[in-house]
Design an enzyme around this catalytic site. Structure first.
Site, PDB file in Angstrom:
ATOM      1  N   THR A 122      -0.026  13.399   8.313  1.00 34.82           N
ATOM      2  CA  THR A 122       0.786  12.545   7.465  1.00 34.82           C
ATOM      3  C   THR A 122       1.970  12.069   8.236  1.00 34.82           C
ATOM      4  OG1 THR A 122       2.253  12.551   5.700  1.00 34.82           O
ATOM      5  CG2 THR A 122       1.701  14.656   6.668  1.00 34.82           C
ATOM      6  N   ASP A 124       4.515  11.705   6.617  1.00 33.88           N
ATOM      7  CA  ASP A 124       5.838  12.506   6.107  1.00 33.88           C
ATOM      8  C   ASP A 124       6.244  13.632   6.633  1.00 33.88           C
ATOM      9  OD1 ASP A 124       5.121  10.719   4.159  1.00 33.88           O
ATOM     10  OD2 ASP A 124       4.790  11.898   2.486  1.00 33.88           O
ATOM     11  N   GLY A 184       7.780   8.849   2.582  1.00 34.62           N
ATOM     12  CA  GLY A 184       8.299  10.150   2.325  1.00 34.62           C
ATOM     13  C   GLY A 184       8.490  10.438   1.020  1.00 34.62           C
ATOM     14  N   ARG A 293       2.382   3.122   8.523  1.00 33.57           N
ATOM     15  CA  ARG A 293       1.261   3.720   8.616  1.00 33.57           C
ATOM     16  C   ARG A 293       0.160   2.923   9.411  1.00 33.57           C
ATOM     17  NH1 ARG A 293      -0.214   5.702   2.639  1.00 33.57           N
ATOM     18  NH2 ARG A 293      -1.805   4.445   3.130  1.00 33.57           N
TER      19      ARG A 293
HETATM   20  O1  F6P Z   1       1.241  10.873   1.860  1.00 38.44           O
HETATM   21  C1  F6P Z   1       1.534   9.827   2.844  1.00 38.44           C
HETATM   22  C2  F6P Z   1       2.290   8.330   2.104  1.00 38.44           C
HETATM   23  O2  F6P Z   1       2.331   7.636   3.052  1.00 38.44           O
HETATM   24  C3  F6P Z   1       3.404   8.566   1.423  1.00 38.44           C
HETATM   25  O3  F6P Z   1       4.610   8.507   2.367  1.00 38.44           O
HETATM   26  C4  F6P Z   1       3.570   7.857   0.495  1.00 38.44           C
HETATM   27  O4  F6P Z   1       4.311   7.934  -0.859  1.00 38.44           O
HETATM   28  C5  F6P Z   1       2.089   7.723  -0.051  1.00 38.44           C
HETATM   29  O5  F6P Z   1       1.496   7.917   0.903  1.00 38.44           O
HETATM   30  C6  F6P Z   1       1.553   6.226  -0.486  1.00 38.44           C
HETATM   31  O6  F6P Z   1       0.260   6.461  -0.989  1.00 38.44           O
HETATM   32  P1  F6P Z   1      -0.828   5.531  -1.299  1.00 38.44           P
HETATM   33  O7  F6P Z   1      -1.705   5.053   0.105  1.00 38.44           O
HETATM   34  O8  F6P Z   1      -1.508   5.946  -2.341  1.00 38.44           O
HETATM   35  O9  F6P Z   1      -0.039   4.120  -1.472  1.00 38.44           O
END
Ligand code: F6P
Length: 402
Positions: A122, A124, A184, A293
């Site tokens: 992650t 995070d 995060g 990401r």
């Molecule tokens: O858990 C990892 C993360 O990238 C967090 O930092 C973020 O709040 C969340 O996923 C976002 O999620 P999604 O992909 O559902 O928008």
């Protein structure tokens, strides 16, 4: 009959996922094991949706995950854990590699002694344990020094704010306050990492902020430097405990708020507070969001993804029992892998790592010395601070000629 092992990826994707899958399938082939990949994480387990993997199928240096992802809580589906175990039995699986963050890994607690190799990923960086806030900072004692994907995201945020590569130069040129958002949800590790790129202020979820103190501090920096770079985590909070920005999530599986937009909300608050004191048009927000990401893994992520994928496969092919978390540990000689049986932890919350006061100086809104030491083990490529011949842009504006 060939031994059969499964693999899945769940939660927010990170750059080194395909690298883990590729290493696991390569190891499986050399051990004479069949590796099958469930599609859309635990969702694919419940729906019995999977593919048989081969090395040729997996682009190891490409980001994202060929297996796709979901945020599925098998405990929220009636009979979910039993259904998962039935699918595993019907498929003749002797183990499962689970690659996920806190939510995805929490499902492992629901499957009794079914053999699982758990790999934390992650951006995070919140799966692990850093010890008590009043203990000394000892890198060797940190459980799971970093989660996969964090090194790449951390390197990115450092570059986004740094003078050499990031927003500092445009903030300076236009005499602006640029507010950069980090991802995060409830842990501020990614925002904290930006400290290596020298932002002026860093705001993280663990330390709620007082708008008056923040506005005063911003004004003081602006008066001196005529520009500022502020980093705010998406899950940051005000002193009264409310989020700077959060919305309800339509996916109720894990019950988190939906974040994204704290930089814009903070910009609006600062405009309100600083109106009449500075030209508020010059307070801007930037949210790199999923860029943290996306894309290929950096060298550290790629290296440990490969080691984790191979180790997980060997562990399960060798007949390990129950769920085991594979962790990245630190020693004087560098990082190494360890295995921790999940039975040693009561719940997934015990593995939720937050930033504490050893790593963050809340009065200065900045990374502490221990925070810097911690991060420098993960972000090795810190952009050089170039000398533009203007005096150090990060410090002061040049004295005007006239
Ligand atoms: O858990 C990892 C993360 O990238 C967090 O930092 C973020 O709040 C969340 O996923 C976002 O999620 P999604 O992909 O559902 O928008």
């Amino acid at each position: 009959m060939k031994k059969r092992i499964g693999i899945l990826t769940g939660g927010g994707d990170v750059p080194p996922l395909n690298a883990v899958i590729a290493a696991a399938v390569d190891e499986a082939e050399s051990l004479g094991v069949e590796l099958i990949g469930f599609i859309r994480g635990w969702g694919g387990v419940l729906e019995n949706d999977w593919v048989s993997l081969s090395v040729r199928m997996v682009p190891s240096s490409v980001g994202g995950t060929i297996l796709k992802s979901s945020r599925t809580n098998i405990g929220k589906t009636v009979g979910g854990p039993d259904r998962a175990l039935r699918v595993f039995t019907d498929l003749g699986l002797s183990g499962l590699i689970v690659i996920g963050g806190e939510d995805t890994l929490s499902n492992a607690f629901l499957l009794g002694s079914f053999p699982q190799a758990l790999i934390s990923k992650t951006i995070d960086n919140d799966v692990g344990a850093a010890g008590a806030p009043d203990a000394a900072f000892e890198p060797e004692k940190i459980l799971n020094y970093f989660t996969l994907g964090f090194p790449t995201a951390a390197e990115k945020i450092v570059s986004f704010v740094s003078l050499a590569e990031g927003l500092r130069t445009t903030a300076y040129s236009h005499e602006r306050i640029v507010i950069v958002e980090s991802m995060g949800m409830s842990a501020g590790w990614l925002a904290l990492a930006s400290g290596l790129g020298d932002p002026d202020l860093v705001i993280i979820p663990e330390f709620p902020v007082d708008i008056e103190a923040l506005a005063a501090r911003t004004l003081e920096i602006y008066a001196r430097r005529k520009h500022a770079v502020i980093v705010v985590a998406e899950g940051a909070k005000w002193k009264d405990g409310s989020y700077i920005q959060a919305a309800e999530d339509e996916n109720k599986d894990f019950g988190h708020p939906r974040f994204g937009g704290s930089s814009g909300a903070l910009r609006d608050k600062l405009k309100e507070r600083l109106s009449g004191r500075i030209d508020t048009r010059n307070i801007n927000a930037v949210n790199p969001s999923y860029l943290y990401r996306s894309g290929a893994p950096n060298a550290l992520d790629a290296l440990w993804a490969e080691k984790l994928g191979r180790r997980a496969m060997r562990l399960l092919a060798g007949g390990a029992t129950g769920p085991n978390l594979l962790t990245i540990q630190k020693s004087e000689d560098g990082f190494y892998l360890a295995e921790k049986p999940l039975s040693g932890f009561g719940s997934i919350e015990e593995l939720h790592r937050k930033v504490d006061r050893r790593f963050y100086d809340s009065a200065g809104f900045a990374m502490s010395e221990a925070g810097r030491r911690y991060m420098k083990e993960i972000v090795r490529e810190i952009p050089d601070d170039p000398d533009y011949g203007l005096g150090r842009v990060t410090q002061e504006r040049p004295a005007s000629a006239g």
